[in-house]
Design a protein around this motif. Structure first.
Motif, PDB file in Angstrom:
ATOM      1  N   GLY A  82       0.772  -1.232   0.000  1.00  0.00           N
ATOM      2  CA  GLY A  82       0.000   0.000   0.000  1.00  0.00           C
ATOM      3  C   GLY A  82       0.802   1.280   0.000  1.00  0.00           C
ATOM      4  O   GLY A  82       0.218   2.371  -0.052  1.00  0.00           O
ATOM      5  N   VAL A  83       2.131   1.190   0.023  1.00  0.00           N
ATOM      6  CA  VAL A  83       2.948   2.403   0.116  1.00  0.00           C
ATOM      7  C   VAL A  83       3.066   3.108  -1.228  1.00  0.00           C
ATOM      8  O   VAL A  83       2.965   4.338  -1.317  1.00  0.00           O
ATOM      9  CB  VAL A  83       4.347   2.075   0.683  1.00  0.00           C
ATOM     10  N   VAL A  84       3.291   2.353  -2.295  1.00  0.00           N
ATOM     11  CA  VAL A  84       3.388   2.937  -3.642  1.00  0.00           C
ATOM     12  C   VAL A  84       2.036   2.757  -4.313  1.00  0.00           C
ATOM     13  O   VAL A  84       1.736   1.721  -4.913  1.00  0.00           O
ATOM     14  CB  VAL A  84       4.517   2.268  -4.460  1.00  0.00           C
ATOM     15  N   ARG A  85       1.209   3.786  -4.189  1.00  0.00           N
ATOM     16  CA  ARG A  85      -0.166   3.689  -4.666  1.00  0.00           C
ATOM     17  C   ARG A  85      -0.733   5.091  -4.840  1.00  0.00           C
ATOM     18  O   ARG A  85      -0.376   6.007  -4.112  1.00  0.00           O
ATOM     19  CB  ARG A  85      -1.010   2.887  -3.661  1.00  0.00           C
ATOM     20  N   GLY A  86      -1.605   5.258  -5.813  1.00  0.00           N
ATOM     21  CA  GLY A  86      -2.273   6.527  -6.053  1.00  0.00           C
ATOM     22  C   GLY A  86      -1.663   7.302  -7.198  1.00  0.00           C
ATOM     23  O   GLY A  86      -0.454   7.225  -7.442  1.00  0.00           O
ATOM     24  N   HIS A  87      -2.513   8.047  -7.922  1.00  0.00           N
ATOM     25  CA  HIS A  87      -2.077   8.880  -9.038  1.00  0.00           C
ATOM     26  C   HIS A  87      -1.297   8.078 -10.089  1.00  0.00           C
ATOM     27  O   HIS A  87      -0.334   8.580 -10.678  1.00  0.00           O
ATOM     28  CB  HIS A  87      -1.237  10.065  -8.555  1.00  0.00           C
ATOM     29  N   GLY A  88      -1.698   6.841 -10.289  1.00  0.00           N
ATOM     30  CA  GLY A  88      -1.060   6.014 -11.312  1.00  0.00           C
ATOM     31  C   GLY A  88       0.133   5.230 -10.827  1.00  0.00           C
ATOM     32  O   GLY A  88       0.705   4.438 -11.586  1.00  0.00           O
ATOM     33  N   ASN A  89       0.551   5.409  -9.575  1.00  0.00           N
ATOM     34  CA  ASN A  89       1.659   4.638  -9.008  1.00  0.00           C
ATOM     35  C   ASN A  89       1.154   3.262  -8.576  1.00  0.00           C
ATOM     36  O   ASN A  89       0.065   3.147  -8.002  1.00  0.00           O
ATOM     37  CB  ASN A  89       2.249   5.372  -7.803  1.00  0.00           C
ATOM     38  N   ASP A  90       1.936   2.242  -8.840  1.00  0.00           N
ATOM     39  CA  ASP A  90       1.500   0.882  -8.534  1.00  0.00           C
ATOM     40  C   ASP A  90       2.689   0.046  -8.090  1.00  0.00           C
ATOM     41  O   ASP A  90       3.507  -0.381  -8.901  1.00  0.00           O
ATOM     42  CB  ASP A  90       0.841   0.249  -9.765  1.00  0.00           C
ATOM     43  N   LEU A 145       5.038  12.649  -0.591  1.00  0.00           N
ATOM     44  CA  LEU A 145       5.178  13.760  -1.538  1.00  0.00           C
ATOM     45  C   LEU A 145       5.226  13.240  -2.966  1.00  0.00           C
ATOM     46  O   LEU A 145       4.595  13.794  -3.870  1.00  0.00           O
ATOM     47  CB  LEU A 145       6.451  14.562  -1.231  1.00  0.00           C
ATOM     48  N   ALA A 146       5.972  12.165  -3.167  1.00  0.00           N
ATOM     49  CA  ALA A 146       6.095  11.601  -4.518  1.00  0.00           C
ATOM     50  C   ALA A 146       4.785  11.005  -4.992  1.00  0.00           C
ATOM     51  O   ALA A 146       4.446  11.080  -6.188  1.00  0.00           O
ATOM     52  CB  ALA A 146       7.193  10.543  -4.539  1.00  0.00           C
ATOM     53  N   MET A 147       4.034  10.410  -4.077  1.00  0.00           N
ATOM     54  CA  MET A 147       2.780   9.759  -4.465  1.00  0.00           C
ATOM     55  C   MET A 147       1.698  10.759  -4.854  1.00  0.00           C
ATOM     56  O   MET A 147       0.656  10.371  -5.401  1.00  0.00           O
ATOM     57  CB  MET A 147       2.281   8.868  -3.328  1.00  0.00           C
ATOM     58  N   GLU A 148       1.921  12.022  -4.581  1.00  0.00           N
ATOM     59  CA  GLU A 148       0.981  13.060  -5.021  1.00  0.00           C
ATOM     60  C   GLU A 148       1.147  13.375  -6.507  1.00  0.00           C
ATOM     61  O   GLU A 148       0.392  14.177  -7.058  1.00  0.00           O
ATOM     62  CB  GLU A 148       1.182  14.334  -4.203  1.00  0.00           C
ATOM     63  N   HIS A 149       2.116  12.756  -7.147  1.00  0.00           N
ATOM     64  CA  HIS A 149       2.412  13.006  -8.560  1.00  0.00           C
ATOM     65  C   HIS A 149       2.304  11.720  -9.365  1.00  0.00           C
ATOM     66  O   HIS A 149       2.591  10.628  -8.863  1.00  0.00           O
ATOM     67  CB  HIS A 149       3.835  13.571  -8.708  1.00  0.00           C
ATOM     68  N   ARG A 150       1.919  11.863 -10.596  1.00  0.00           N
ATOM     69  CA  ARG A 150       1.898  10.717 -11.482  1.00  0.00           C
ATOM     70  C   ARG A 150       3.338  10.284 -11.766  1.00  0.00           C
ATOM     71  O   ARG A 150       4.254  11.113 -11.763  1.00  0.00           O
ATOM     72  CB  ARG A 150       1.194  11.049 -12.809  1.00  0.00           C
ATOM     73  N   PRO A 151       3.564   9.003 -12.004  1.00  0.00           N
ATOM     74  CA  PRO A 151       4.915   8.568 -12.352  1.00  0.00           C
ATOM     75  C   PRO A 151       5.372   9.196 -13.658  1.00  0.00           C
ATOM     76  O   PRO A 151       4.557   9.585 -14.507  1.00  0.00           O
ATOM     77  CB  PRO A 151       4.787   7.052 -12.467  1.00  0.00           C
ATOM     78  N   ASP A 152       6.676   9.296 -13.832  1.00  0.00           N
ATOM     79  CA  ASP A 152       7.233   9.874 -15.056  1.00  0.00           C
ATOM     80  C   ASP A 152       7.065   8.936 -16.243  1.00  0.00           C
ATOM     81  O   ASP A 152       7.014   9.386 -17.389  1.00  0.00           O
ATOM     82  CB  ASP A 152       8.718  10.194 -14.854  1.00  0.00           C
ATOM     83  N   PHE A 153       6.996   7.641 -15.981  1.00  0.00           N
ATOM     84  CA  PHE A 153       6.754   6.644 -17.024  1.00  0.00           C
ATOM     85  C   PHE A 153       6.390   5.336 -16.323  1.00  0.00           C
ATOM     86  O   PHE A 153       6.534   5.200 -15.101  1.00  0.00           O
ATOM     87  CB  PHE A 153       7.984   6.453 -17.921  1.00  0.00           C
ATOM     88  N   ALA A 154       5.910   4.375 -17.093  1.00  0.00           N
ATOM     89  CA  ALA A 154       5.570   3.076 -16.522  1.00  0.00           C
ATOM     90  C   ALA A 154       6.835   2.371 -16.051  1.00  0.00           C
ATOM     91  O   ALA A 154       7.912   2.546 -16.630  1.00  0.00           O
ATOM     92  CB  ALA A 154       4.848   2.220 -17.562  1.00  0.00           C
TER      93      ALA A 154
END
Length: 382
Positions: free
Chosen positions: A122-130, A180-189
């Motif tokens: 559950g740590v890397v999640r949200g705004h497209g992060n998976d 802070l990072a999870m508030e942003h979409r990843p730069d790429f898959a």
């Protein structure tokens, strides 16, 4: 090699070289084979002329050691830099973190191709992060695509420019930095590109804690620092002070122009597992010599560490591995190591592939100087 990579508590852009030299005369100290290292000393002196307050370098070449300094460690008193000065090594921390994870892999306690979700649910999640699609290996070689938290607007406002003067003593938890990072979409898959991300190493530190039951700092102390006898290398946690001996550290707060501030004291939790460590040149020589010489990792894991993703050229010898980068110098020599930047400090640690010839460099200012010139002078000569 000439560009300073952005690391936690550093500028997002490449530092622009400045021409005005600070007060203080160049001084040098050396032992053994001084003539062989004259080009290196000239490059140290040039860094001071470019505006770096002071610089220290140490070379280990087989059984021979050379030490060089230039400029001052304290602009107020004129105290020169000394070869035994301790300094913040910033992103060189990443090589230590990666070494621990590769040791754990060699012991069968994790696989670098495990997903982040397996270890940090559950740590890397949200705004497209998976996290279920992101592996530990991708954290280490910067192919995860996860946004670099030091580019977050809130973080920039507090750590760069005059905001730093108000927030330099703030404590940041790893969970805050990742959030802070999870508030942003990843730069790429995940796996679809390469982009330097300090967030990946904050997560890597959290993975170490999950696997071992101890903090990443304790793991590095037990697995690397103590076995190698690195007496000057520490993980300060939230301690804002610098251990002695050390000089002062200076910054323009990553503004193109402005006054110089003494930034010696700062809370390194703003960098965490991506760049909080302190060391000296002798310990960095020892660390990279031991690592590349096979003292810390089995051959299979050392090979993994040196399997690079091209990041700036298509030369297969130029690229980022697992917490370490390979660089082919203009003379054809390939060196391995890492650079690091944090307020008031730029550090480099590089070695030949066999670990026999290593160089460590530190600037006590973050706005000027060309460390690449020093690295080329030492490994290429002239």
């Amino acid at each position: 090699m000439q560009n300073r990579r952005a690391t936690a508590a550093t500028a997002v852009a490449v530092v622009v070289l400045t021409a005005g030299a600070l007060a203080g005369s160049a001084q040098a100290a050396s032992t053994g084979a001084g003539g062989r290292h004259e080009p290196t000393q000239r490059a140290l002196d040039a860094a001071v002329r470019d505006g770096v307050p002071g610089v220290v370098a140490r070379v280990r070449d087989g059984h021979r050691v050379w030490r060089g300094t230039a400029g001052v460690g304290d602009r107020n008193t004129g105290r020169p830099r000394t070869p035994v000065d301790r300094f913040r090594i910033a992103s060189i921390t990443k090589t230590f973190v990666s070494t621990v994870l590769l040791q754990l892999e060699s012991e069968g306690r994790l696989d670098l191709d495990d997903t982040v979700e397996e270890w940090l649910p559950g740590v890397v999640r949200g705004h497209g992060n998976d996290g279920a699609k992101t592996t530990v290996r991708q954290l280490l070689n910067h192919t995860s695509g996860i946004f670099d938290y030091i580019q977050d607007e809130e973080y920039v406002g507090k750590l760069f420019g005059k905001g730093f003067l108000r927030h330099r003593y703030d404590t940041w938890t790893p969970e805050q930095l990742v959030a802070l990072a999870m508030e942003h979409r990843p730069d790429f898959a995940p796996g679809a590109g390469w982009k330097y991300s300090n967030t990946g190493y904050v997560l890597a530190g959290m993975v170490i804690e999950k696997v071992t039951g101890h903090s990443y700092a304790d793991a590095i102390e037990q697995r690397v620092i103590a076995p190698l006898g690195l007496r000057a290398t520490t993980l300060p946690g939230t301690d804002v002070t610098m251990p002695r001996p050390s000089g002062r550290a200076y910054s323009k707060l990553f503004l193109d122009d402005g006054p110089v501030y003494d930034v010696t004291e700062l809370n390194p939790s703003a960098a965490g597992a991506s760049g909080s460590m302190i060391s000296d040149a002798a310990d960095l020589n020892r660390f990279y010599s031991a690592l590349l010489g096979g003292e810390l990792l089995p051959p299979a894991q050392l090979k993994e560490m040196k399997t690079v993703v091209p990041n700036q050229s298509q030369d297969p010898q130029n690229g980022y591995g697992l917490g370490i980068e390979g660089v082919r110098l203009p003379c054809g020599v390939v060196v391995w190591g890492h650079a690091g930047d944090i307020h008031g400090s730029h550090a480099d640690g590089y070695s030949t592939a066999d670990g026999r010839h290593s160089l460590a460099v530190n600037f006590n200012g973050d706005w000027a100087g060309d460390a690449g010139r020093i690295i080329e002078a030492e490994f290429c000569g002239g």
